[in-house]
Design a protein around this motif. Sequence first.
Motif, PDB file in Angstrom:
ATOM      1  N   THR A  12       0.838  -1.200   0.000  1.00 49.64           N
ATOM      2  CA  THR A  12       0.000   0.000   0.000  1.00 49.64           C
ATOM      3  C   THR A  12       0.871   1.246   0.000  1.00 49.64           C
ATOM      4  O   THR A  12       0.670   2.160  -0.813  1.00 49.64           O
ATOM      5  N   LEU A  13       1.835   1.293   0.902  1.00 47.72           N
ATOM      6  CA  LEU A  13       2.710   2.460   0.998  1.00 47.72           C
ATOM      7  C   LEU A  13       3.628   2.567  -0.213  1.00 47.72           C
ATOM      8  O   LEU A  13       3.953   3.674  -0.656  1.00 47.72           O
ATOM      9  N   VAL A  48       8.359   8.913   2.168  1.00 45.12           N
ATOM     10  CA  VAL A  48       7.001   8.640   1.685  1.00 45.12           C
ATOM     11  C   VAL A  48       7.071   8.059   0.273  1.00 45.12           C
ATOM     12  O   VAL A  48       6.433   7.045  -0.025  1.00 45.12           O
ATOM     13  N   ARG A  53       7.517   5.273   4.923  1.00 43.46           N
ATOM     14  CA  ARG A  53       6.836   6.021   5.974  1.00 43.46           C
ATOM     15  C   ARG A  53       5.362   6.137   5.634  1.00 43.46           C
ATOM     16  O   ARG A  53       4.996   6.459   4.513  1.00 43.46           O
ATOM     17  N   SER A  54       4.533   5.883   6.645  1.00 40.48           N
ATOM     18  CA  SER A  54       3.098   6.095   6.518  1.00 40.48           C
ATOM     19  C   SER A  54       2.826   7.539   6.939  1.00 40.48           C
ATOM     20  O   SER A  54       3.425   8.030   7.894  1.00 40.48           O
ATOM     21  N   THR A  55       1.945   8.207   6.234  1.00 35.86           N
ATOM     22  CA  THR A  55       1.708   9.615   6.517  1.00 35.86           C
ATOM     23  C   THR A  55       0.397   9.828   7.260  1.00 35.86           C
ATOM     24  O   THR A  55      -0.549   9.054   7.102  1.00 35.86           O
TER      25      THR A  55
END
Length: 85
Positions: A12-13, A48, A53-55
């Motif tokens: 997903t990321l 990102v 990294r998830s935001t």
Amino acid sequence: MPAEIKPPLNPTLEEFGARVRARRIELGLSQEAAAERIGLHWTYLGQVERGQRSTRIENLVRLADGLDTTPGKLLDGLPVAANSE
């Protein structure tokens, strides 16, 4: 000795980051220029884009606004990450 390259945290990321990067490139912006326009640090933007990294929602809105798009265009149809259970 070179630093170890971290893989994306999940599919997903990884896809979200690819969309952010593609939009930045479409606008002809470097990471530094895009980060300044978005209001985030360039290292954060890089993480990102690499899916490392998830935001937070607030930063998602900033990313979309700074890249002249909508949060929906960055999120719609993303693959769902598998649960780690």
